[in-house]
Design a protein around this motif. Structure first.
Motif, PDB file in Angstrom:
ATOM      1  N   TYR A   1      19.329  27.888  17.735  1.00  0.00           N
ATOM      2  CA  TYR A   1      19.494  28.368  18.850  1.00  0.00           C
ATOM      3  C   TYR A   1      21.122  28.868  18.650  1.00  0.00           C
ATOM      4  O   TYR A   1      21.883  28.158  18.004  1.00  0.00           O
ATOM      5  N   LYS A   2      21.201  30.284  19.504  1.00  0.00           N
ATOM      6  CA  LYS A   2      22.777  30.827  19.233  1.00  0.00           C
ATOM      7  C   LYS A   2      23.182  31.012  20.770  1.00  0.00           C
ATOM      8  O   LYS A   2      22.251  31.403  21.482  1.00  0.00           O
TER       9      LYS A   2
ATOM     10  N   GLY B   1      26.906  28.253  17.255  1.00  0.00           N
ATOM     11  CA  GLY B   1      25.581  28.044  16.597  1.00  0.00           C
ATOM     12  C   GLY B   1      25.533  28.857  15.243  1.00  0.00           C
ATOM     13  O   GLY B   1      26.410  29.415  14.755  1.00  0.00           O
ATOM     14  N   PRO B   2      24.388  29.042  14.664  1.00  0.00           N
ATOM     15  CA  PRO B   2      22.834  28.488  15.158  1.00  0.00           C
ATOM     16  C   PRO B   2      22.963  26.868  15.026  1.00  0.00           C
ATOM     17  O   PRO B   2      23.509  26.452  14.258  1.00  0.00           O
ATOM     18  N   PHE B   3      22.539  26.426  16.143  1.00  0.00           N
ATOM     19  CA  PHE B   3      22.250  24.883  16.105  1.00  0.00           C
ATOM     20  C   PHE B   3      20.615  24.632  16.125  1.00  0.00           C
ATOM     21  O   PHE B   3      19.856  25.329  16.464  1.00  0.00           O
ATOM     22  N   THR B   4      20.318  23.875  14.843  1.00  0.00           N
ATOM     23  CA  THR B   4      18.949  23.695  14.451  1.00  0.00           C
ATOM     24  C   THR B   4      18.513  22.374  15.599  1.00  0.00           C
ATOM     25  O   THR B   4      19.149  21.483  15.899  1.00  0.00           O
ATOM     26  N   VAL B   5      17.209  22.446  15.548  1.00  0.00           N
ATOM     27  CA  VAL B   5      16.691  21.456  16.359  1.00  0.00           C
ATOM     28  C   VAL B   5      16.436  20.073  15.419  1.00  0.00           C
ATOM     29  O   VAL B   5      15.854  20.345  14.380  1.00  0.00           O
ATOM     30  N   PRO B   6      16.745  19.110  16.142  1.00  0.00           N
ATOM     31  CA  PRO B   6      16.474  17.691  15.311  1.00  0.00           C
ATOM     32  C   PRO B   6      15.359  17.665  15.141  1.00  0.00           C
ATOM     33  O   PRO B   6      14.234  17.785  15.776  1.00  0.00           O
TER      34      PRO B   6
ATOM     35  N   PHE C   1      37.997  32.478  37.002  1.00  0.00           N
ATOM     36  CA  PHE C   1      37.839  32.983  35.977  1.00  0.00           C
ATOM     37  C   PHE C   1      36.455  33.217  35.872  1.00  0.00           C
ATOM     38  O   PHE C   1      35.518  32.566  36.314  1.00  0.00           O
ATOM     39  N   SER C   2      35.947  34.652  35.620  1.00  0.00           N
ATOM     40  CA  SER C   2      34.580  35.133  35.291  1.00  0.00           C
ATOM     41  C   SER C   2      34.215  35.170  33.811  1.00  0.00           C
ATOM     42  O   SER C   2      35.009  35.388  33.036  1.00  0.00           O
ATOM     43  N   TYR C   3      32.833  34.999  33.817  1.00  0.00           N
ATOM     44  CA  TYR C   3      32.409  35.114  32.214  1.00  0.00           C
ATOM     45  C   TYR C   3      31.016  35.484  32.276  1.00  0.00           C
ATOM     46  O   TYR C   3      30.324  35.370  33.413  1.00  0.00           O
ATOM     47  N   ARG C   4      30.503  35.836  31.168  1.00  0.00           N
ATOM     48  CA  ARG C   4      29.046  36.081  31.025  1.00  0.00           C
ATOM     49  C   ARG C   4      28.514  35.146  29.703  1.00  0.00           C
ATOM     50  O   ARG C   4      29.460  34.831  29.016  1.00  0.00           O
ATOM     51  N   ILE C   5      27.318  34.608  29.971  1.00  0.00           N
ATOM     52  CA  ILE C   5      26.692  33.711  29.079  1.00  0.00           C
ATOM     53  C   ILE C   5      25.278  34.065  28.783  1.00  0.00           C
ATOM     54  O   ILE C   5      24.616  34.649  29.854  1.00  0.00           O
ATOM     55  N   SER C   6      24.591  33.894  27.589  1.00  0.00           N
ATOM     56  CA  SER C   6      23.360  34.074  27.184  1.00  0.00           C
ATOM     57  C   SER C   6      23.167  33.281  25.938  1.00  0.00           C
ATOM     58  O   SER C   6      23.761  32.756  25.417  1.00  0.00           O
ATOM     59  N   VAL C   7      21.817  33.185  25.744  1.00  0.00           N
ATOM     60  CA  VAL C   7      21.280  32.149  24.606  1.00  0.00           C
ATOM     61  C   VAL C   7      19.987  32.836  23.773  1.00  0.00           C
ATOM     62  O   VAL C   7      19.329  33.623  24.804  1.00  0.00           O
ATOM     63  N   GLN C   8      20.115  32.526  22.607  1.00  0.00           N
ATOM     64  CA  GLN C   8      18.893  33.024  21.811  1.00  0.00           C
ATOM     65  C   GLN C   8      18.318  31.976  21.216  1.00  0.00           C
ATOM     66  O   GLN C   8      18.785  31.038  20.672  1.00  0.00           O
ATOM     67  N   GLY C   9      17.029  32.245  21.013  1.00  0.00           N
ATOM     68  CA  GLY C   9      16.020  31.194  20.029  1.00  0.00           C
ATOM     69  C   GLY C   9      15.836  32.036  19.028  1.00  0.00           C
ATOM     70  O   GLY C   9      15.254  33.170  18.928  1.00  0.00           O
ATOM     71  N   CYS C  10      15.966  31.329  17.568  1.00  0.00           N
ATOM     72  CA  CYS C  10      15.595  32.042  16.535  1.00  0.00           C
ATOM     73  C   CYS C  10      14.619  31.182  15.719  1.00  0.00           C
ATOM     74  O   CYS C  10      14.593  29.974  15.774  1.00  0.00           O
ATOM     75  N   ASN C  11      13.799  32.065  15.047  1.00  0.00           N
ATOM     76  CA  ASN C  11      13.053  31.343  13.851  1.00  0.00           C
ATOM     77  C   ASN C  11      13.402  31.948  12.468  1.00  0.00           C
ATOM     78  O   ASN C  11      14.012  33.082  12.398  1.00  0.00           O
TER      79      ASN C  11
END
Length: 158
Positions: A74-75, A120-125, A148-158
């Motif tokens: 995941y990123k 990341g990327p953070f690997t799944v244990p 304070f304002s911000y934007r966030i998002s997450v990606q799943g990767c293979n």
């Protein structure tokens, strides 16, 4: 070098560049944005403002993203949107189907507007399955970050 030989070299070089480009595109396509839990389905990017702690009720510090497929890593992305420079306390967790979680980020960021960080990327244990990724961006550890304002998002990767 003869003309036929020059043409063969140019053709070979072109094919190599195309295959490099396709390889890069395939690598990029291996990651997909995850939808935010409770989102409206129109965007995978969440925009928020750091809120104050509450005596009653919940803060807006936590944002979960639903894992909609079997990903190996995941990123996580954070971008500052405020016009003033501020410190953002950022934590992130991989949440597992067995009810446990793993904190993968605990930092205080002070990025200029429009900039941020990829974590990341953070690997799944091994032996674990992720069902949500949680971002916690809150004023609990730094009350001066309120507003304070911000934007966030997450990606799943293979």
């Amino acid at each position: 070098m003869t003309l036929p030989r020059l043409s063969a070299v140019a053709l070979s070089l072109g094919a190599s560049l195309i295959s490099l480009d396709l390889g890069w595109s395939a690598t990029q396509a291996a990651c997909k944005f995850l939808p935010p839990v409770g989102g409206d389905g129109n965007s995978d990017i969440v925009k928020k403002r750091v809120g104050k702690a509450k005596l009653i009720g919940h803060t807006n510090w936590n944002t979960d993203f639903a894992v909609n497929g079997p990903y190996t890593s995941y990123k996580l992305f954070f971008t500052a949107d405020s016009t003033a420079s501020g410190t953002y306390p950022v934590e992130a967790f991989l949440k597992f189907t067995d009810g446990s979680n793993l904190r993968v980020v605990k930092e205080s960021l002070t990025p200029p507007i429009g900039t941020g960080r990829m974590f990341g990327p953070f690997t799944v244990p091994q032996g674990k399955q992720v069902n949500q990724v949680n971002f916690k961006i809150g004023a609990g550890s730094d009350p001066n970050s309120t507003g304070f304002s911000y934007r966030i998002s997450v990606q799943g990767c293979n």
